[in-house]
Design an enzyme around this catalytic site. Sequence first.
Site, PDB file in Angstrom:
ATOM      1  N   PHE A 187       0.806  -1.225   0.000  1.00 22.38           N
ATOM      2  CA  PHE A 187       0.000   0.000   0.000  1.00 22.38           C
ATOM      3  C   PHE A 187       0.841   1.279   0.000  1.00 22.38           C
ATOM      4  O   PHE A 187       0.298   2.379   0.028  1.00 22.38           O
ATOM      5  CB  PHE A 187      -0.936   0.027   1.222  1.00 22.38           C
ATOM      6  CG  PHE A 187      -1.929  -1.104   1.200  1.00 22.38           C
ATOM      7  CD1 PHE A 187      -3.000  -1.067   0.324  1.00 22.38           C
ATOM      8  CD2 PHE A 187      -1.776  -2.187   2.041  1.00 22.38           C
ATOM      9  CE1 PHE A 187      -3.915  -2.114   0.286  1.00 22.38           C
ATOM     10  CE2 PHE A 187      -2.683  -3.237   2.012  1.00 22.38           C
ATOM     11  CZ  PHE A 187      -3.757  -3.203   1.139  1.00 22.38           C
ATOM     12  N   LYS A 188       2.156   1.135   0.021  1.00 17.93           N
ATOM     13  CA  LYS A 188       3.009   2.318   0.167  1.00 17.93           C
ATOM     14  C   LYS A 188       3.499   2.837  -1.197  1.00 17.93           C
ATOM     15  O   LYS A 188       3.254   2.206  -2.219  1.00 17.93           O
ATOM     16  CB  LYS A 188       4.192   1.992   1.070  1.00 17.93           C
ATOM     17  CG  LYS A 188       3.820   1.233   2.328  1.00 17.93           C
ATOM     18  CD  LYS A 188       2.849   1.963   3.249  1.00 17.93           C
ATOM     19  CE  LYS A 188       2.577   1.094   4.470  1.00 17.93           C
ATOM     20  NZ  LYS A 188       1.764   1.712   5.482  1.00 17.93           N
TER      21      LYS A 188
END
Length: 394
Positions: A187-188
């Site tokens: 998710f980064k």
Amino acid sequence: MPGPGAYWYGEEEKDAVMEVMESGYLFRYGSENDPKFLHKVSTLESEFASYCGANHALATSSGTSSLLVSLIALDLKPGDEVIVPAYTFVATYSTCIFAGLVPVLTEIDESLSMDPEDIEHRITPRTKAIIPVHMLGNPCNMDRIMEIARKHNLKVLEDSCQATGASYKGRKVGTIGDIGAFSLNVFKTINSGDGGLVVTNDQKLYETAFGVHDQGHKPNRFGVEVGARSVLGLNFRMNEITGAAGLAQLRKLDQIVAVLREKKNKLKSLISGAEGFKFRVLNDPEGDAATLCTIVFDTRELAVKVSKALGSKTIDQSGWHVYANMEHVLGHLKEVGQPHTKGSYPKTDDILSRSMNISIGVVDGGLGAGWGININSTDAEIEAAAKQFTEVCK
Ligand SMILES: *Cc1c(COP(=O)(O)O)cnc(C)c1O
């Protein structure tokens, strides 16, 4: 529903991972005399250190590991209090708890990160550190936070997990305090499946962090060690496959941030005419990683109406990242005598109940950013999203 790096997985990551498989060296340490050994993890460390302008970087198995290793390396003692924001990912709290520390929560402000005005109210004789969390891709007000930290002699660990690629007044996040922690989860900004990085300018802190992450060894296990290890460590090492994917992603980071900034600016300019909201305060607009666009509505009613119409949620309802939704953390806070009920941080509750996240690069329903655009969205798609948003604001 991942972050921008995952949208851009390509031949570079695939080739790098295959090279490692063909080399036969999957562990971060290999035979230095064998040209087949590719040093992916140590190359990732040196390239990330130079990307950040830091003296040292250490690769780990996750952002959570990076936080825990940093807290242990800072030599905090059981029962020491650490100031953390009431809006963050659960790992900011859980790593403090597993390190034997007491997380003391502060309010956030309209930047959706730690409110510097609230920090001093939370300081007691037992306070030893602050963890500013650079939430949603934009830095905290580091000038104020560092001023308070110096005044009270507190260590600063920057939780930069959501802000790889962001900077504050020309310095990369993670390099302003004593030590910084990054995540490479999906998710980064960039990712290697899972993984993490720690950065610091302090040689001693680096050596301790290295030992903590690798059974007490000196960096890269150089030199004579048995009988000379000064720290007790665990295993939070990164392996070569992860290192290869992470390195290929790091080499795309500048391009990722540049594209996200362009798309975010376009979307913002298209919706800025609509009424009833402000964009969140950016403590450094120039340093924004531009992974998300956060809207702070004037009223809760409008925030609920708009987010519902778009099939999204206000941030307080998004599930993750909100202290009031973390029953496991609240239970612990109760045991250690800290405020532990919903409503304990009214300013944070109010702001989060009126805010919504629009995805720019991080498309993550868990962050309340299930609606918006992504790094591959075309101009026509950005215009359509802006039109939809503007319509439902009426
Ligand atoms: C993602 C995240 C972490 C943890 O990273 P993992 O790699 O998932 O362990 C820690 N802090 C914040 C603010 C995060 O967003």
